[in-house]
Design an enzyme around this catalytic site. Structure first.
Site, mmCIF file in Angstrom:
data_model
loop_
_atom_site.group_PDB
_atom_site.id
_atom_site.type_symbol
_atom_site.label_atom_id
_atom_site.label_comp_id
_atom_site.label_asym_id
_atom_site.label_seq_id
_atom_site.Cartn_x
_atom_site.Cartn_y
_atom_site.Cartn_z
ATOM 1 N N ARG A 188 0.830 -1.202 0.000
ATOM 2 C CA ARG A 188 0.000 0.000 0.000
ATOM 3 C C ARG A 188 0.865 1.254 0.000
ATOM 4 O O ARG A 188 1.872 1.348 0.686
ATOM 5 C CB ARG A 188 -0.911 0.004 1.225
ATOM 6 C CG ARG A 188 -1.821 1.234 1.343
ATOM 7 C CD ARG A 188 -1.250 2.290 2.258
ATOM 8 N NE ARG A 188 -2.205 3.385 2.548
ATOM 9 C CZ ARG A 188 -1.913 4.478 3.231
ATOM 10 N NH1 ARG A 188 -0.696 4.648 3.709
ATOM 11 N NH2 ARG A 188 -2.833 5.404 3.448
ATOM 12 N N THR A 230 -1.747 15.580 5.957
ATOM 13 C CA THR A 230 -1.516 14.496 6.898
ATOM 14 C C THR A 230 -2.852 13.814 7.143
ATOM 15 O O THR A 230 -3.914 14.395 6.892
ATOM 16 C CB THR A 230 -0.917 15.031 8.215
ATOM 17 O OG1 THR A 230 -0.611 13.935 9.082
ATOM 18 C CG2 THR A 230 -1.875 15.968 8.923
#
Length: 333
Positions: free
Chosen positions: A219, A242
């Site tokens: 991933r 973020t």
């Protein structure tokens, strides 16, 4: 003769009119505020995500003050977090994927819009430094997986075991249930993103992370993707993200923040609008239960801002005026 006199009279009046308009224009120019009195941008300025951004800012600021380039200052600054085993979401000590492997993503971008990135990189403590080498020494923007590792080794980086005893214990505990569920505001830190406005007024940025804990092997999130985790336009501003990377990728988050600043919005307004756009697009999405996204941004004037979906996001700011400090981001929820 009378016709000639009328013509000369009109011409004279016209000349006076033109002269008057010209003189008025010159007068208005001289009455404008002199350029020297216009407020100068705050520079240098550093802004980075989460509390571990304080230590990163300190090092980056030290580098800037001794004349290091902004790009090298970013690599040194966020490298503090990458090497800290107590930061569970960046570099050494980062929580592993579901196979127990620490995989790293990073990107970096300079004021010329040159950029470099690595994704799915293993066994290298400082992926941000490898990303810089991609920028400087290759014709590419991103290298990934085994190719990124091969390149790092060719550049002199050394392989290391990045899985600390503490992180391994947490992974083995997770294996008991093996349920994947991202944690919001994990231990008050996550990806570290850093934006720098240097003394010349130029923008640079970087982003580095070990990604979501217990992710599937392979991933990759938003952090190494230019336009998602990080974006800047040196004529406008810079932004970084973020939080849940998938949500940022779906919306090209950081690029959209910069585009709103291009349209005249402040960094804070731009962060807020894109965060709320992400929230609205995910209200009925399967990820909504643990959706947390935060943005930081800075424009060419040295204004900065931040905003997040949920409370808890904060960021570190360093400038000459107030020094290094934490600022709390407002949130949608």
């Amino acid at each position: 003769m009378s016709s000639r006199r009328r013509f000369l009279k009109k011409a004279a009046i016209g000349t006076v009119g033109i002269t008057t308009v010209f003189n008025c224009d010159q007068s208005s120019k001289t009455n404008k505020t002199p350029l020297a009195t216009v407020t100068s941008p705050k520079k240098p300025l550093i802004i980075s995500t989460w509390r571990h951004g304080l230590a990163a800012n300190e090092e980056a600021w030290r580098q800037l003050k001794k004349g290091t380039s902004a790009l090298n200052a970013i690599v040194s600054g966020v490298g503090i977090s990458e090497a800290d085993p107590n930061v569970a979401s960046v570099g050494y000590g980062g929580l592993p994927d579901r196979e127990g492997k620490v995989t790293l993503d990073a990107c970096i971008m300079n004021h010329h819009s040159d950029c470099g990135a690595v994704s799915f990189l293993q066994s290298i403590k400082h992926p941000i430094a490898v990303a810089q080498k991609v920028l400087e020494n290759t014709p590419h923007v991103m290298l990934t997986g085994k190719g990124a590792l091969q390149f790092a080794l060719s550049e002199g980086f050394k392989e290391e075991n990045l899985l600390t005893e503490k992180a391994e214990k947490r992974w083995r505990k997770w294996l008991e249930d093996s349920k994947y569920k991202p944690v919001i505001n994990i231990e008050n830190h996550d990806t570290i993103s850093m934006l720098v406005l240097d003394k010349e007024g130029n923008l640079s940025g970087g982003c580095t992370t070990s990604g979501a804990a217990w992710k599937m092997h392979g991933r990759v999130g938003d952090s190494p993707i230019i336009g998602a985790g990080l974006f800047l336009d040196n004529e406008v501003g810079a932004a970084a993200a973020t939080g849940l990377g998938e949500a940022v990728v779906r919306t090209a988050g950081s690029a959209m923040v910069v585009e709103l600043m291009r349209q005249g919005k402040s960094p804070n307004e731009a962060c807020k609008e894109i965060t709320e756009r992400i929230y609205n697009k995910h209200k009925n999405h399967k990820d909504m239960e643990y959706l947390q996204v935060g943005f930081i941004a800075v424009n060419k004037q040295g204004e900065h801002g931040g905003y997040s979906v949920r409370p808890g996001f904060n960021y570190a700011v360093f400038d000459d005026e107030k020094g290094n400090r934490m600022e709390k981001a407002a949130s949608k929820l």
